[in-house]
Design a protein around this motif. Structure first.
Motif, mmCIF file in Angstrom:
data_model
loop_
_atom_site.group_PDB
_atom_site.id
_atom_site.type_symbol
_atom_site.label_atom_id
_atom_site.label_comp_id
_atom_site.label_asym_id
_atom_site.label_seq_id
_atom_site.Cartn_x
_atom_site.Cartn_y
_atom_site.Cartn_z
ATOM 1 N N SER A 1 -3.651 2.771 -0.792
ATOM 2 C CA SER A 1 -4.026 2.270 -2.137
ATOM 3 C C SER A 1 -2.297 2.021 -1.786
ATOM 4 C CB SER A 1 -4.220 2.417 -2.984
ATOM 5 O OG SER A 1 -3.912 0.977 -3.798
ATOM 6 N N PRO A 2 -1.763 0.356 -1.783
ATOM 7 C CA PRO A 2 -0.273 0.155 -1.686
ATOM 8 C C PRO A 2 0.173 -0.658 -3.587
ATOM 9 C CG PRO A 2 -1.949 -1.821 -1.743
ATOM 10 C CD PRO A 2 -2.399 -0.692 -1.423
ATOM 11 N N ASN A 3 0.326 0.883 -4.166
ATOM 12 C CA ASN A 3 0.406 0.736 -5.370
ATOM 13 C C ASN A 3 2.001 0.862 -5.708
ATOM 14 O OD1 ASN A 3 -0.330 3.157 -5.471
ATOM 15 N ND2 ASN A 3 -2.288 2.345 -6.785
ATOM 16 N N GLY A 4 2.635 2.036 -4.579
ATOM 17 C CA GLY A 4 3.510 2.475 -4.589
ATOM 18 C C GLY A 4 4.388 2.493 -3.064
ATOM 19 N N ASP A 5 5.236 3.625 -3.491
ATOM 20 C CA ASP A 5 5.450 4.396 -1.747
ATOM 21 C C ASP A 5 4.651 5.413 -1.111
ATOM 22 O OD1 ASP A 5 6.707 1.598 -0.791
ATOM 23 O OD2 ASP A 5 8.458 2.905 -1.841
ATOM 24 N N LEU A 6 4.184 4.827 -0.104
ATOM 25 C CA LEU A 6 3.727 6.779 0.390
ATOM 26 C C LEU A 6 4.613 7.888 0.686
ATOM 27 C CD1 LEU A 6 1.492 5.287 3.927
ATOM 28 C CD2 LEU A 6 1.126 5.020 1.248
ATOM 29 N N ARG B 1 -6.678 0.231 6.794
ATOM 30 C CA ARG B 1 -7.194 0.159 6.265
ATOM 31 C C ARG B 1 -6.761 -0.551 4.591
ATOM 32 N NH1 ARG B 1 -12.386 1.681 3.046
ATOM 33 N NH2 ARG B 1 -13.166 1.310 5.709
ATOM 34 N N ILE B 2 -5.645 -1.024 4.392
ATOM 35 C CA ILE B 2 -5.284 -0.816 3.228
ATOM 36 C C ILE B 2 -5.906 -1.936 1.168
ATOM 37 C CG2 ILE B 2 -2.984 -2.745 1.827
ATOM 38 C CD1 ILE B 2 -2.436 -0.660 4.404
ATOM 39 N N GLU B 3 -6.338 -0.862 0.913
ATOM 40 C CA GLU B 3 -6.917 -0.969 -0.310
ATOM 41 C C GLU B 3 -6.361 -1.502 -1.257
ATOM 42 O OE1 GLU B 3 -8.874 2.671 -0.573
ATOM 43 O OE2 GLU B 3 -10.606 2.091 0.985
ATOM 44 N N ASP B 4 -6.185 -3.154 -1.178
ATOM 45 C CA ASP B 4 -5.419 -3.654 -2.309
ATOM 46 C C ASP B 4 -6.085 -4.387 -3.265
ATOM 47 O OD1 ASP B 4 -5.880 -5.830 -0.075
ATOM 48 O OD2 ASP B 4 -4.545 -6.794 -0.327
ATOM 49 N N GLU C 1 5.190 -5.536 -1.105
ATOM 50 C CA GLU C 1 5.558 -4.877 -0.473
ATOM 51 C C GLU C 1 5.909 -3.576 -0.048
ATOM 52 O OE1 GLU C 1 7.491 -5.047 -5.189
ATOM 53 O OE2 GLU C 1 6.337 -6.665 -4.024
ATOM 54 N N TYR C 2 5.084 -2.746 -1.043
ATOM 55 C CA TYR C 2 4.490 -1.815 -0.717
ATOM 56 C C TYR C 2 3.107 -1.356 0.758
ATOM 57 C CZ TYR C 2 5.946 -0.416 -5.311
ATOM 58 O OH TYR C 2 6.909 0.288 -6.560
ATOM 59 N N VAL C 3 2.817 -2.629 0.872
ATOM 60 C CA VAL C 3 1.755 -3.193 2.244
ATOM 61 C C VAL C 3 2.750 -3.338 3.252
ATOM 62 C CG1 VAL C 3 0.294 -4.448 3.355
ATOM 63 C CG2 VAL C 3 0.220 -4.411 0.841
ATOM 64 N N ARG C 4 4.104 -3.368 3.305
ATOM 65 C CA ARG C 4 5.077 -3.772 3.952
ATOM 66 C C ARG C 4 5.948 -2.318 4.405
ATOM 67 N NH1 ARG C 4 5.518 -8.215 1.491
ATOM 68 N NH2 ARG C 4 7.584 -7.649 0.414
ATOM 69 N N ARG D 1 8.709 12.423 -4.424
ATOM 70 C CA ARG D 1 9.242 12.418 -3.181
ATOM 71 C C ARG D 1 8.451 10.907 -2.411
ATOM 72 N NH1 ARG D 1 14.423 14.720 -1.010
ATOM 73 N NH2 ARG D 1 16.030 13.105 -0.296
ATOM 74 N N SER D 2 9.338 9.806 -1.174
ATOM 75 C CA SER D 2 8.353 9.045 -1.077
ATOM 76 C C SER D 2 8.930 9.251 0.506
ATOM 77 C CB SER D 2 8.886 7.616 -1.711
ATOM 78 O OG SER D 2 10.349 7.310 -1.079
ATOM 79 N N LEU D 3 7.708 8.356 1.757
ATOM 80 C CA LEU D 3 8.698 8.708 3.040
ATOM 81 C C LEU D 3 10.005 8.117 3.370
ATOM 82 C CD1 LEU D 3 5.123 8.004 4.244
ATOM 83 C CD2 LEU D 3 6.179 10.603 3.912
ATOM 84 N N ARG D 4 10.070 6.604 2.382
ATOM 85 C CA ARG D 4 11.124 6.195 2.467
ATOM 86 C C ARG D 4 12.190 6.677 1.641
ATOM 87 N NH1 ARG D 4 9.884 1.291 4.272
ATOM 88 N NH2 ARG D 4 11.907 -0.095 3.865
#
Length: 291
Positions: free
Chosen positions: A11-16, A41-44, A53-56, A266-269
């Motif tokens: 779910s793109p509500n933040g970075d992975l 699947r992007i659960e947005d 931007e979180y999807v990208r 802490r995110s992967l980014r």
């Protein structure tokens, strides 16, 4: 012959974070071992918290990590009519009812009741406010403009099912359970399937998507183990196919708390920006064989 089909569905509500990395790599490895494929699947559907931007970022992070999927990612936000059609089907069966109660009203209804039961997530069961409103009362609420959720009448839904509800667990549930297991949807009470704010809930969207994408194997964290009971009930009511389930362990911090976006883990980014390589992350998570 049916191709084993797995999916990773963030779910793109933040970075992975590392927990997502583990789940994605676990799904990829499981698909390869089964001679199958992985879908993304992007659960947005939660347009209030999800951001483009979180999807990208998610797609970029997963590609960098070495996760491989087939075809274009499915964005749930582009398929809302599919989920509404499922809600309409349940409504036509007489299994949904509108609930106009606010969270405050629900809290007040169970105040002073320390013995009030909780659902598997630890939240108080819905006390039945507005469940038995007359048609005139419901129309009056609607006319007032008060928003409402759509709840599943659990008792009536279960009356439509013949025999016990089971699912095949190939992994490990919280109680180290594997194999054919009996599900208990009643433990959730009258769950919300149509949300006030975004129209549909995770539960309805996930079972519809798994069916439309012909998912045969669902791999996900143990935090969703008990939600499988709701999903199996909906699959039966909507005449949808039953996938196999594998609930894997969760990645935790040094205190034992599972990682989460809301906690600012802490995110992967950020790890990438600090110079950590994809191979280092895969190795740290136990996927040394991944390339």
């Amino acid at each position: 012959m049916v191709t084993p089909t797995f999916r990773f569905a963030p779910s793109p509500n933040g970075d992975l974070h590392l927990g997502h990395a583990y789940s994605a790599l676990f799904t990829n490895r499981s698909a390869r071992k089964a001679g199958g494929r992985t879908l993304l699947r992007i659960e947005d559907i939660d347009f209030i918290r999800c951001r483009s931007e979180y999807v990208r970022n998610a797609i970029e992070d997963l590609s960098w990590l070495g996760v491989v999927w087939e075809g274009e990612p499915r964005l749930q936000s582009r398929h809302m009519p599919d989920y509404r059609a499922a809600l309409d089907q349940l409504a036509a069966m007489g299994l949904l009812y509108p609930c106009f109660a606010s969270r405050q009203e629900i809290r007040e209804a169970i105040a002073g009741r320390p013995d009030w039961p909780n659902d598997p997530d630890g939240q108080p069961l819905y006390p039945g406010l507005h469940k038995h409103l007359s048609r005139a009362e419901r129309e009056a609420f609607r006319a007032s403009g008060i928003p409402h959720a759509l709840r599943l009448d659990m008792e009536r839904a279960l009356s439509q099912v013949n025999g016990p509800i089971t699912f095949t667990e190939a992994g490990m549930g919280p109680d180290a359970e594997t194999g054919p297991l009996e599900a208990d949807p009643a433990a959730w009470g009258d769950v919300i399937l149509g949300r006030k704010d975004i129209g549909v809930s995770y539960h309805i969207a996930v079972v519809v998507d798994d069916a439309l994408q012909e998912v045969t194997h669902v791999t996900r964290g143990q935090d969703l183990f008990y939600a499988t009971a709701i999903h199996r009930l909906l699959q039966i009511l909507l005449n949808l196919p039953e996938p196999r389930y594998h609930h894997h362990g969760l990645i935790s911090d040094e205190t034992g708390r599972k990682l989460s976006k809301s906690a600012g883990d802490r995110s992967l980014r950020s790890l990438r920006a600090a110079g950590v390589s994809a191979q280092e992350i895969r190795s740290a998570l136990g996927f040394d064989e991944e390339t």
